[in-house]
Design a protein around this motif. Structure first.
Motif, short mmCIF file in Angstrom:
data_model
loop_
_atom_site.label_atom_id
_atom_site.label_comp_id
_atom_site.label_asym_id
_atom_site.label_seq_id
_atom_site.Cartn_x
_atom_site.Cartn_y
_atom_site.Cartn_z
N ALA A 4 0.86 -1.16 -0.17
CA ALA A 4 -0.04 -0.09 0.03
C ALA A 4 0.82 1.49 0.06
CB ALA A 4 -0.95 0.00 1.19
N THR A 5 2.20 1.20 -0.16
CA THR A 5 3.03 2.22 -0.05
C THR A 5 2.79 3.57 -0.91
OG1 THR A 5 4.83 0.49 0.11
CG2 THR A 5 5.45 2.75 0.01
N LEU A 6 2.40 3.27 -2.05
CA LEU A 6 1.91 4.55 -3.04
C LEU A 6 0.31 4.33 -3.29
CD1 LEU A 6 4.80 4.51 -5.62
CD2 LEU A 6 4.66 5.61 -3.39
N ARG A 7 -0.35 3.79 -2.24
CA ARG A 7 -1.73 3.89 -2.42
C ARG A 7 -2.65 5.22 -2.56
NH1 ARG A 7 -4.87 0.34 1.49
NH2 ARG A 7 -4.45 1.84 3.03
N ALA B 266 15.40 15.64 -22.29
CA ALA B 266 14.06 15.70 -22.23
C ALA B 266 13.56 15.64 -20.64
CB ALA B 266 13.45 14.64 -23.22
N ALA B 267 13.92 14.72 -19.99
CA ALA B 267 13.33 14.41 -18.54
C ALA B 267 13.73 15.70 -17.77
CB ALA B 267 14.00 13.48 -18.06
N ALA B 268 15.00 16.32 -17.90
CA ALA B 268 15.23 17.44 -17.20
C ALA B 268 14.69 18.58 -17.48
CB ALA B 268 16.71 17.57 -17.31
N LEU B 269 13.93 18.66 -18.75
CA LEU B 269 13.24 19.82 -19.45
C LEU B 269 11.79 19.80 -18.75
CD1 LEU B 269 12.88 22.12 -21.28
CD2 LEU B 269 12.25 20.72 -22.96
N LEU B 270 11.16 18.46 -18.67
CA LEU B 270 9.97 18.35 -18.04
C LEU B 270 10.07 18.67 -16.60
CD1 LEU B 270 8.20 15.21 -19.60
CD2 LEU B 270 8.39 17.63 -20.55
N ALA B 271 10.89 18.29 -15.99
CA ALA B 271 11.10 18.37 -14.33
C ALA B 271 10.97 19.72 -13.99
CB ALA B 271 12.43 17.90 -14.00
N GLN B 272 11.09 20.68 -15.04
CA GLN B 272 11.52 22.07 -14.70
C GLN B 272 10.08 22.73 -14.95
OE1 GLN B 272 14.56 23.89 -17.13
NE2 GLN B 272 15.88 23.20 -15.82
N LYS B 273 9.05 21.92 -15.78
CA LYS B 273 7.76 22.49 -16.30
C LYS B 273 6.66 21.79 -15.47
CE LYS B 273 9.72 24.99 -19.46
NZ LYS B 273 9.69 26.42 -19.40
N VAL B 274 6.86 20.69 -15.03
CA VAL B 274 5.50 20.03 -14.32
C VAL B 274 5.46 19.94 -12.75
CG1 VAL B 274 5.25 18.57 -16.02
CG2 VAL B 274 6.78 17.57 -14.30
N SER B 275 4.46 19.69 -12.14
CA SER B 275 4.63 19.84 -10.60
C SER B 275 4.48 18.51 -10.18
CB SER B 275 3.27 20.83 -9.97
OG SER B 275 2.24 20.43 -10.83
N CYS B 276 5.13 17.59 -10.58
CA CYS B 276 5.38 16.23 -9.89
C CYS B 276 6.88 15.73 -10.18
CB CYS B 276 4.18 15.11 -10.63
SG CYS B 276 4.49 15.06 -12.42
N SER B 277 7.19 14.36 -9.54
CA SER B 277 8.08 13.92 -9.58
C SER B 277 8.33 13.35 -11.21
CB SER B 277 8.39 12.71 -8.78
OG SER B 277 8.49 13.08 -7.46
N MET C 147 10.60 4.82 -7.17
CA MET C 147 9.47 5.65 -6.98
C MET C 147 9.20 5.51 -5.51
SD MET C 147 7.50 4.63 -10.32
CE MET C 147 6.96 2.84 -10.10
N GLU C 148 9.29 4.64 -4.62
CA GLU C 148 9.06 4.81 -3.06
C GLU C 148 10.12 5.83 -2.72
OE1 GLU C 148 8.37 0.86 -0.89
OE2 GLU C 148 10.37 1.29 -1.33
N ALA C 149 11.38 6.15 -3.10
CA ALA C 149 12.16 7.16 -2.63
C ALA C 149 11.58 8.21 -2.95
CB ALA C 149 13.67 6.60 -2.87
N LEU C 150 11.31 8.38 -4.37
CA LEU C 150 11.12 9.73 -4.63
C LEU C 150 9.65 10.23 -3.94
CD1 LEU C 150 11.36 9.58 -8.55
CD2 LEU C 150 12.84 10.73 -6.90
N LEU C 151 8.78 9.48 -3.55
CA LEU C 151 7.56 9.68 -2.88
C LEU C 151 7.45 9.74 -1.47
CD1 LEU C 151 4.68 8.58 -5.38
CD2 LEU C 151 6.34 10.98 -5.41
N ASP C 152 8.77 9.30 -0.90
CA ASP C 152 9.21 9.18 0.50
C ASP C 152 8.61 10.31 1.19
OD1 ASP C 152 9.84 8.76 3.26
OD2 ASP C 152 11.23 7.44 2.41
N ARG D 17 11.32 12.73 2.87
CA ARG D 17 12.29 13.31 2.29
C ARG D 17 11.81 13.90 0.68
NH1 ARG D 17 17.18 9.42 0.79
NH2 ARG D 17 17.88 11.50 0.28
N ASN D 18 10.95 15.13 0.94
CA ASN D 18 10.40 15.53 -0.28
C ASN D 18 10.68 17.06 -0.63
OD1 ASN D 18 8.73 16.19 1.73
ND2 ASN D 18 6.73 15.75 0.63
N ALA D 19 12.05 17.53 -0.16
CA ALA D 19 12.35 18.83 -0.26
C ALA D 19 11.81 19.15 -1.85
CB ALA D 19 13.46 19.18 -0.19
N GLU D 20 11.28 20.41 -2.16
CA GLU D 20 10.66 21.08 -3.22
C GLU D 20 11.82 21.24 -4.27
OE1 GLU D 20 7.23 21.94 -5.27
OE2 GLU D 20 7.39 21.20 -3.08
#
Ligand code: CP
Length: 314
Positions: free
Chosen positions: A37-40, A110-121, A295-300, A303-306
């Motif tokens: 249920a970690t990412l339920r 491409a991934a780095a570019l998206l990371a600057q534009k979206v509000s998710c991991s 994915m667990e580590a990213l959404l932990d 540890r979710n500093a902006e």
């Protein structure tokens, strides 16, 4: 939000912590009841602009085993066909409030570019010839479980280094954990500046395989080569294809890896790919576990500093 954009920028401790977490995920994946249920309640979108068998399916299974809702965006039947750009597509999907966007694209960055534009991991699932961080992590986990360690091993990465994001991510990771890394390839398939990347460079398999603990073969990426530069398959296999005779040059307890997809009879003989020294199916199994760990580590929530990036350029 935290992102995984590359191996560059991860500390040895970051890597070992992810591998430890992935070991636990292997155990979960081997149970009859695989769902946690970690990412339920979380939403994961996979956005693959390039073909994939292993990476996309293992990201999907990883998300589902963690209890997330997973959506695979079908790029081939999306409004990309009507001319919508990568950024507009990503911003559109972002408005649906996903927690994780997994992206594979032919353009480096491409991934780095998206990371600057979206509000998710954002997780990089392969960007051009730049990085494929979860592949390097699953390769490291496979090696660590098979050999008990990574530091001190000699790893020979062989074949089409020039076009390989897998090679790039592996070189960075294996160096960080203290392995001796070699690349073995014809000079036409070596990128410029390879000698600055902390590797020993060989152009002959007979030399590059001597004393190797791990031989990692790479796919000849013919689709990325201009017509006249595509080597003849027969000649390539004779000089650079891994068969039983060449493998004898390496250590007696050598193990063989290939990220897939394989070209049998081009870079690797079937007798080796399917033989007792092959770790190829283990690599696939570790792929699911490593993606669960990432994915667990990213959404932990601890540890979710902006804006934090756990690897790759911010
Ligand atoms: N190793 C790897 O990335 O395989 P796929 O292209 O099938 O995802």
């Amino acid at each position: 939000h935290r992102h995984l954009l590359g191996i560059k920028g991860l500390s040895p401790l970051d890597i070992e912590t992810l591998l430890d977490r992935a070991d636990a995920a292997v155990a979960i994946s081997r149970q009859k009841e695989k769902k946690t249920a970690t990412l339920r309640g979380r939403t994961q979108i996979n956005l693959f602009y390039e073909a994939s068998t292993r990476t996309q399916s293992s990201f999907e299974l990883a998300g589902k085993r963690l209890g997330a809702d997973v959506m695979n965006m079908s790029v081939a039947s999306s409004s990309t066909k009507k001319g919508e750009t990568l950024l507009d597509t990503a911003i559109t999907l972002n408005a649906m409030r996903p927690d994780i966007l997994v992206i594979r694209h032919s353009a480096a960055g491409a991934a780095a570019l998206l990371a600057q534009k979206v509000s998710c991991s954002v997780v990089n699932a392969g960007d051009g010839a730049h990085e494929h961080p979860t592949q390097a992590l699953l390769d490291a986990l496979t090696i660590r479980r098979a050999k008990g360690r990574i530091g001190g091993l000699t790893v020979a990465i062989c074949g089409d280094i020039l076009h390989s994001r897998v090679a790039r991510s592996n070189i960075v990771l294996l160096n960080a954990l203290g392995a001796s890394v070699r690349v073995v390839a014809p000079s036409t398939l070596l990128p410029s500046g390879i000698d600055q990347m902390g590797v020993e460079v060989f152009t002959r398999m007979e030399e590059g395989l001597k004393g190797a603990d791990i031989v990692m073969m790479l796919r000849l990426q013919r689709e990325r080569m201009a017509g006249s530069l595509v080597p003849s398959v027969r000649e390539y296999f004779r000089l650079y294809g891994l068969d039983a005779e060449k493998l004898k040059i390496a250590r007696d307890d050598v193990l063989v890896m290939h990220p897939g997809p394989m070209n049998r009879g081009v870079e690797i003989a079937s007798e080796i790919a399917d033989g007792p020294q092959s770790l190829i199916q283990e690599q696939v199994e570790m792929g699911v576990a490593v993606r669960m760990a990432v994915m667990e580590a990213l959404l932990d929530p601890r540890r979710n500093a902006e804006g934090e990036t756990i690897g790759g350029e911010p």
